[in-house]
Design an enzyme around this catalytic site. Structure first.
Site, PDB file in Angstrom:
ATOM      1  N   CYS A  22      -0.226   5.456   7.543  1.00  0.00           N
ATOM      2  CA  CYS A  22      -1.544   4.993   8.001  1.00  0.00           C
ATOM      3  C   CYS A  22      -1.456   4.238   9.323  1.00  0.00           C
ATOM      4  CB  CYS A  22      -2.130   4.071   6.928  1.00  0.00           C
ATOM      5  SG  CYS A  22      -3.727   3.398   7.379  1.00  0.00           S
ATOM      6  N   TYR A  31     -21.422 -12.148  26.290  1.00  0.00           N
ATOM      7  CA  TYR A  31     -20.945 -11.172  25.302  1.00  0.00           C
ATOM      8  C   TYR A  31     -21.237 -11.730  23.908  1.00  0.00           C
ATOM      9  CZ  TYR A  31     -18.264  -9.832  29.441  1.00  0.00           C
ATOM     10  OH  TYR A  31     -17.884  -9.502  30.713  1.00  0.00           O
ATOM     11  N   CYS A  60      -6.669   1.086  -0.287  1.00  0.00           N
ATOM     12  CA  CYS A  60      -6.536   0.289   0.930  1.00  0.00           C
ATOM     13  C   CYS A  60      -6.747  -1.158   0.516  1.00  0.00           C
ATOM     14  CB  CYS A  60      -7.567   0.718   1.972  1.00  0.00           C
ATOM     15  SG  CYS A  60      -7.547  -0.320   3.454  1.00  0.00           S
ATOM     16  N   GLU A 112     -25.998 -10.080  26.103  1.00  0.00           N
ATOM     17  CA  GLU A 112     -25.394  -9.009  25.300  1.00  0.00           C
ATOM     18  C   GLU A 112     -25.976  -7.656  25.725  1.00  0.00           C
ATOM     19  OE1 GLU A 112     -23.067  -8.456  22.755  1.00  0.00           O
ATOM     20  OE2 GLU A 112     -23.828  -6.395  22.822  1.00  0.00           O
ATOM     21  N   CYS A 142      -9.723 -11.050  22.323  1.00  0.00           N
ATOM     22  CA  CYS A 142      -9.046 -10.268  21.289  1.00  0.00           C
ATOM     23  C   CYS A 142      -7.926  -9.440  21.912  1.00  0.00           C
ATOM     24  CB  CYS A 142     -10.042  -9.380  20.543  1.00  0.00           C
ATOM     25  SG  CYS A 142     -11.034  -8.366  21.635  1.00  0.00           S
ATOM     26  N   CYS A 185      -2.297  -0.548   9.058  1.00  0.00           N
ATOM     27  CA  CYS A 185      -1.349  -1.668   8.964  1.00  0.00           C
ATOM     28  C   CYS A 185      -0.001  -1.244   9.529  1.00  0.00           C
ATOM     29  CB  CYS A 185      -1.142  -2.081   7.513  1.00  0.00           C
ATOM     30  SG  CYS A 185      -2.617  -2.738   6.734  1.00  0.00           S
ATOM     31  N   ASP A 234     -16.680 -14.030  25.376  1.00  0.00           N
ATOM     32  CA  ASP A 234     -16.009 -13.408  24.223  1.00  0.00           C
ATOM     33  C   ASP A 234     -16.093 -11.890  24.423  1.00  0.00           C
ATOM     34  OD1 ASP A 234     -14.949 -12.749  21.782  1.00  0.00           O
ATOM     35  OD2 ASP A 234     -16.621 -13.495  20.588  1.00  0.00           O
ATOM     36  N   GLN A 281     -18.098 -10.374  13.743  1.00  0.00           N
ATOM     37  CA  GLN A 281     -16.674 -10.632  13.499  1.00  0.00           C
ATOM     38  C   GLN A 281     -16.271 -10.008  12.170  1.00  0.00           C
ATOM     39  OE1 GLN A 281     -14.172 -11.921  15.119  1.00  0.00           O
ATOM     40  NE2 GLN A 281     -15.147 -12.893  16.877  1.00  0.00           N
ATOM     41  N   CYS A 297       0.827  -1.216   0.000  1.00  0.00           N
ATOM     42  CA  CYS A 297       0.000   0.000   0.000  1.00  0.00           C
ATOM     43  C   CYS A 297       0.859   1.263   0.000  1.00  0.00           C
ATOM     44  CB  CYS A 297      -0.893  -0.028   1.243  1.00  0.00           C
ATOM     45  SG  CYS A 297      -1.995   1.365   1.335  1.00  0.00           S
TER      46      CYS A 297
HETATM   47  C1  SAM Z   1     -15.893  -9.231  20.968  1.00  0.00           C
HETATM   48  S1  SAM Z   1     -17.611  -8.973  20.797  1.00  0.00           S
HETATM   49  C2  SAM Z   1     -18.164 -10.647  20.694  1.00  0.00           C
HETATM   50  C3  SAM Z   1     -19.442 -10.887  19.931  1.00  0.00           C
HETATM   51  C4  SAM Z   1     -19.826 -12.317  19.592  1.00  0.00           C
HETATM   52  N1  SAM Z   1     -19.465 -13.266  20.590  1.00  0.00           N
HETATM   53  C5  SAM Z   1     -19.328 -12.730  18.222  1.00  0.00           C
HETATM   54  O1  SAM Z   1     -18.452 -13.579  18.111  1.00  0.00           O
HETATM   55  O2  SAM Z   1     -19.814 -12.165  17.241  1.00  0.00           O
HETATM   56  C6  SAM Z   1     -18.038  -8.427  22.398  1.00  0.00           C
HETATM   57  C7  SAM Z   1     -19.510  -8.128  22.594  1.00  0.00           C
HETATM   58  O3  SAM Z   1     -19.698  -7.827  23.979  1.00  0.00           O
HETATM   59  C8  SAM Z   1     -20.674  -6.800  24.098  1.00  0.00           C
HETATM   60  N2  SAM Z   1     -20.495  -6.216  25.439  1.00  0.00           N
HETATM   61  C9  SAM Z   1     -19.554  -5.328  25.835  1.00  0.00           C
HETATM   62  N3  SAM Z   1     -19.638  -5.106  27.158  1.00  0.00           N
HETATM   63  C10 SAM Z   1     -20.629  -5.899  27.626  1.00  0.00           C
HETATM   64  C11 SAM Z   1     -21.192  -6.131  28.918  1.00  0.00           C
HETATM   65  N4  SAM Z   1     -20.706  -5.506  29.994  1.00  0.00           N
HETATM   66  N5  SAM Z   1     -22.196  -6.995  29.024  1.00  0.00           N
HETATM   67  C12 SAM Z   1     -22.691  -7.639  27.925  1.00  0.00           C
HETATM   68  N6  SAM Z   1     -22.202  -7.472  26.676  1.00  0.00           N
HETATM   69  C13 SAM Z   1     -21.183  -6.611  26.523  1.00  0.00           C
HETATM   70  C14 SAM Z   1     -20.394  -5.909  22.913  1.00  0.00           C
HETATM   71  O4  SAM Z   1     -21.531  -5.134  22.568  1.00  0.00           O
HETATM   72  C15 SAM Z   1     -20.030  -6.928  21.826  1.00  0.00           C
HETATM   73  O5  SAM Z   1     -21.167  -7.308  21.099  1.00  0.00           O
END
Ligand code: SAM
Length: 453
Positions: free
Chosen positions: A78, A314, A161, A335, A410, A81, A383, A285, A72
């Protein structure tokens, strides 16, 4: 002119967590912008701190054999990356090393096996979502592009990009020209005046449905019909256009109100044979193809059994729970974002999943309010966002005594911190499997499964 006493010759020995390179000088660590491990560089010291220095690489004296030509033209400027000039196999090697370092330094783990990083098959054009920012320079010039590296307040005009698609580049060029031609002002993050804030583009990898989401300050476009007509004429592949408005000063691309300007207001993606609806404000994702491989690996580690009740904490738009539901007795997704929960319910319905339900709220509230007997030793999947788990959430998860906890993270640093709490409470963590979702960036995803002993 750089004075000679600021120029030093350094040997780069490592890469740091934030994408900088690392050298040592007079017993101190030096974090450098630029440079790859194995290289000798001439660098300018730009900050002298008590425990470390910061420097900029001015010239590479001896190149690493793993250095490659970045594809790029914006590389270096930027913020997207950081490692496009490093051979992909080496990127994977350094990411794995960072996972090991975090587990050792922040978690105190010495015995965990860290598996080879699962790399991607296609290291370019892998993102299904990109968020571009509008900006106004001091001389009034409107910019639309990405953040300059390390600068929250500087945006450069993006012309190419390689992370999303050629189409996405075309939409950026169209929108910049449209804003300039029609005199629509960009939002100023310092004065909070102006209108256009973000251009968010989402395109599903499998269905190719394409969403454009314009996030603006409060107020209306002068001529919304013209915007829709011109945009869809310029890029007929667009399937939906959405307008989000926010008057909040925090610089995030989420609206307080949403209006559908064109198409159905969502796109659909296919993952592992299931179909998912994605809305403008719900998490999904970002690398669809690698997400399938991440989930396959996670489920292989989880080894789900037909009688299990699973908490998918989550859960976003319900992806994990929906993909798992026909292998277990019941799934409860939790969520915070109402839009995502709505999408999750709809996704469950459309995929004919009858044994899943969703709680909209904070994970810690769900865990506090739900009696442990009702949950009856569930299997727990977490997650969380980069910040990891709240200590109270960890405490409560431990109290409900799950036999298995599957943690998708992550951020290896917060994972290591949380993993320590689980292992101190008697769980064991035999193996961690890192996955690369974002080539050329320093981001790392990983999966770990805890067992109760
Ligand atoms: C990394 S994403 C994971 C989403 C899902 N597991 C997936 O693989 O698509 C984290 C998620 O946690 C939610 N989140 C963040 N803080 C939270 C909380 N305190 N309680 C519940 N959900 C939460 C965010 O809105 C987001 O959708």
């Amino acid at each position: 002119m750089i004075s000679d006493d600021k120029l030093v010759t350094l040997e780069i020995v490592d890469l740091a967590f934030d994408g900088k390179s690392v050298a040592h000088r007079d017993g101190k660590v030096v974090f450098l912008k630029g440079g790859l491990p194995g290289e000798t560089v001439e660098a300018e010291i730009v900050q002298n701190r008590r425990r470390y220095d910061k420097a900029l690489v001015r010239r590479v004296i001896r190149k690493s054999e793993h250095r490659i030509e970045a594809r790029c033209s914006h590389f270096g400027q930027c913020g997207g990356c950081t490692w496009q000039d490093l051979d992909y196999q080496q990127q994977l090697r350094f990411k794995r090393k960072q996972v090991v370092d975090c587990l050792e330094r922040l978690g105190g783990f010495k015995e965990i096996e860290v598996a080879e990083l699962l790399g991607v098959e296609e290291p370019f054009f892998y993102r299904n979502k990109m968020e571009f920012s509008f900006h106004v320079d001091d001389d009034g010039t409107l910019r639309l592009g990405l953040h300059e590296r390390g600068r929250f307040d500087r945006i450069f005009d993006l012309s190419e990009c390689y992370l999303q698609s050629e189409l996405s580049n075309r939409i950026v060029r169209f929108m910049r020209e449209f804003a300039v031609t029609n005199g629509i002002p960009a939002y100023n993050v310092r004065t909070h005046e102006g209108y256009l804030r973000f251009l968010v583009i989402r395109q599903a990898a499998r269905t190719r449905q394409l969403m454009v989401n314009l996030v603006t300050n409060l107020g209306d476009f002068f001529d919304v019909d013209k915007l829709v007509t011109d945009m869809t004429a310029a890029v007929p592949e667009i399937t939906t256009i959405i307008h989000n408005r926010t008057g909040k000063v925090s610089n995030i691309a989420v609206g307080e109100t949403e209006e559908i300007l064109y198409g159905p207001g969502y796109i659909e993606e296919e993952l592992s044979g299931r179909r998912f609806q994605i809305r403008a404000n719900s998490f999904f994702q970002t690398n669809s193809l690698q997400a399938e491989r991440l989930y396959d690996l996670a489920f292989e580690m989880l080894d789900p059994q037909p009688g299990e009740r699973v908490l998918d904490l989550y859960c976003g738009a319900g992806t994990i729970g929906i993909l798992l539901a026909d292998r277990v007795a019941e799934v409860i997704g939790v969520e915070l974002v109402a839009d995502a929960v709505e999408a999750a319910r709809l996704n469950a319905q459309r995929n004919d999943i009858g044994n899943i339900s969703f709680f909209c709220g904070h994970v810690r509230d769900f865990l506090r309010e739900t009696p442990a007997e009702k949950l009856d030793h569930p299997t727990v999947i977490v997650d969380p966002p980069r910040a990891g788990l709240h200590p109270k959430a960890v405490k409560r998860i431990i109290e409900i005594q799950p036999e298995k906890v599957l943690y998708i993270s992550c951020n290896p640093a917060t994972f290591a911190r949380d993993a320590k709490l689980f292992t101190e409470a008697g769980y064991i963590l035999p193996v961690v499997r890192p996955v690369d979702m974002f080539p050329h960036t320093m981001h790392i995803e990983l999966v770990g499964r805890f067992y109760r002993i």
